[in-house]
Design an enzyme around this catalytic site. Structure first.
Site, short mmCIF file in Angstrom:
data_model
loop_
_atom_site.label_atom_id
_atom_site.label_comp_id
_atom_site.label_asym_id
_atom_site.label_seq_id
_atom_site.Cartn_x
_atom_site.Cartn_y
_atom_site.Cartn_z
CG HIS A 263 -0.34 0.20 2.53
ND1 HIS A 263 -0.06 -0.85 3.38
CD2 HIS A 263 0.08 1.31 3.17
CE1 HIS A 263 0.48 -0.37 4.50
NE2 HIS A 263 0.58 0.94 4.39
CG ASP A 296 0.01 -4.27 2.84
OD1 ASP A 296 0.14 -3.60 1.78
OD2 ASP A 296 -0.01 -3.73 3.96
CB SER A 377 3.26 1.43 6.25
OG SER A 377 2.10 1.62 7.02
#
Length: 537
Positions: A263, A296, A377
């Site tokens: 993402h 992911d 992230s």
């Protein structure tokens, strides 16, 4: 009374103003001062200025009656408004029967010229005044008042001195109180002035001394030691793709590749731009090597690494709850941020993204209380040895339920590094990652313990894939799966996350229930078709 009554006194014994029988012919001509009844008419006396003294004895004439003395004090030459002055004897009292209008006033002396006069008083002889004291500052000749000057206390012809009265007791008390108050006030002011600090508070001689000696070296297994080892391998990513932009973190692995979250870089595919900044603040561009929305995970290749070292990958199967961990990344764009915590839980089922879409992510994650925020992230979660045990990917927030609050609340989730290792290797070698499946459909209406396999076909798909991994292990529609590898299942999402974290070919020990009986089966994880199924499996 007559002048003859005063012959016993000298002509120069009297003091005061010159009598009115003197002529106007000057003060210093003796010949103009002889009394002569047949002489010319005499003028009024000349008044001396207030600052001048009385004539000296050498200048006073011997006229035979000047010893009568100076006129009385109130009008100098008579009583008020021309009234005769009170006739006094040496004892200060007027003789009985004398005076006018019953006031004790005498007819006064007659003028030698024959004119009646009412402005001269008879004075008893007094000794000459004492000479002025020596060395009397501010006093010149004639400083003392003439004897008998009217209106002066203690002189003949003046009013008797009033009795001296001391201050009253009340006045003394008030004065004492005032003095006490003033003394108290002055004492307080003095104390304040002596004890108050200086206005600026500065002290030129003030010193805190030198800093203690020491070293910035830290043990390798401390948080600081681990951070210094891992930070050079961590990078920050800035992604621009069309109308969107994003930031995140990543870490350098073997071959100069950078592992991050899908993402983070999804906006750059296929025509976006990625800029990578290393810990030494040098930057370079990068391209996407491959990405896997289901896990992911993504891999990018920077144009240059500037000599940055690769990070060490650990084994997530050896992690236990309570292990200390450190999260490193760029939360909110703050590169090189280090936070620490522990492993809070393992195999935590996490669903990220929108359900039943191609971008749905299922994680069997490592949960930690190390602070993870947007921008973390893709960064590494490392153990006490500086080895990566997870990839920071998700956080739980209260943002959608309590006043829009967002950010870390101590619930962060990382992809286990064993799963990330496999996916990254597949993305680098083939550009895509395999998707693990066991070939079953889950009944979403089931509310009991465990996960029940569906009993009816749905959207053209069978409850159990024919000749799939579950079918080969002997599972049937309606069976309730209770455990997988000893993990008690709470819902279908947990089963999906556990399966997808396993690599194809791995074997799973499955405990299930059929007709009230518990059974065990071994299922070998298979591979899903290249296109992800709209249903989890």
């Amino acid at each position: 009374m007559t002048d003859e009554a005063r012959t016993g006194h000298g002509a120069h014994d009297a003091a005061g103003r010159t009598p009115s029988d003197f002529t106007d012919g000057g003060h210093g001509a003796p010949e103009s001062r002889h009394a002569d009844s047949s002489g010319p008419e005499f003028s009024r006396p000349e008044f001396l200025p207030a600052g001048e003294g009385a004539p000296s004895q050498a200048e006073q004439p011997d006229d035979g009656w000047s010893q009568l003395g100076a006129p009385p004090g109130r009008g100098r030459w008579g009583g008020p408004q021309g009234q005769p002055e009170l006739l006094r004897h040496d004892d200060g009292e007027a003789p009985a029967g004398e005076g006018v209008q019953g006031q004790g006033y005498a007819e006064s002396w007659g003028d030698p010229s024959g004119r009646p006069r009412y402005d001269t008083a008879v004075f008893a002889a007094h000794p000459a005044p004492p000479p002025p004291p020596t060395q009397a500052f501010g006093m010149g000749p004639g400083w003392a008042p003439p004897p008998g000057s009217p209106g002066l206390p203690g002189s003949f012809g003046g009013p008797a001195p009033a009795a001296v009265r001391g201050p009253r007791t009340a006045t003394l008390v008030v004065l004492a109180l005032v003095i006490a108050l003033l003394a108290s006030l002055l004492g307080s002011v003095g104390t304040y002035l002596l004890t108050k600090p200086t206005g600026s508070g500065r002290d030129p001689s003030y010193s805190l001394g030198n800093a203690p000696t020491g070293s910035n070296a830290r043990p390798p297994d401390s948080v600081a030691g681990v951070a210094s080892k891992v930070l050079p391998s961590v990078v920050s990513l800035a992604v621009e793709g069309g109308t969107s932009s994003n930031t995140g973190s990543g870490f350098l692995i073997k071959g100069g590749y950078v592992v991050t979250n899908n993402h983070v870089v999804a906006g750059a595919d296929p025509s976006g731009q990625i800029q990578i900044q290393f810990n030494n603040r040098k930057s370079t561009s990068a391209v996407v090597v491959g990405r896997d929305p289901e896990s992911d995970l993504a891999v990018v290749k920077p144009a240059e690494t500037f000599g940055a070292p690769e990070i060490t990958l650990g084994n997530s199967d050896n992690v236990v709850v309570g292990d200390p961990v450190i999260a490193i990344g760029s939360p909110l764009g703050l590169s090189g941020t280090v936070t620490s915590g522990i492993v809070s839980s393992l195999n935590r089922p996490v669903q990220a993204g929108e359900e039943n879409t191609s971008e749905t992510t299922w994680l069997s994650a490592v949960q930690t209380d190390a602070a993870i925020n947007p921008g973390n992230s893709g960064g590494p979660l490392v153990n006490g040895n500086g080895e990566v045990i997870g990839v920071n990917s998700a956080i739980a927030t209260l943002g959608r339920s309590v006043g829009g609050q967002s950010g870390s609340i101590g619930l962060g989730f990382a992809i286990p590094v064993n799963h990330a290792r496999r996916v990254a290797q597949e993305l680098i070698t083939t550009g895509k990652a395999k998707k693990s499946r066991i070939g079953v459909a889950i009944d979403p209406t089931y509310q009991g313990v465990g996960v029940r396999i569906a009993t009816e076909a749905k959207q053209g798909g069978q409850p159990i894939e024919p000749n799939g991994p579950a079918a080969q292990a002997g599972l049937k529609p309606g069976d309730v799966i209770l455990e997988v590898d000893g993990i008690v299942l709470q819902d279908g999402n947990e089963l999906i996350a556990l399966v997808r974290n396993r690599a194809p070919g791995e074997k799973l020990s499955v405990k299930y229930q059929r007709g009230g009986q518990e059974n065990t089966a071994t299922v070998t994880v298979g591979t899903a078709p290249d296109q992800p199924s709209p249903e989890p499996s």
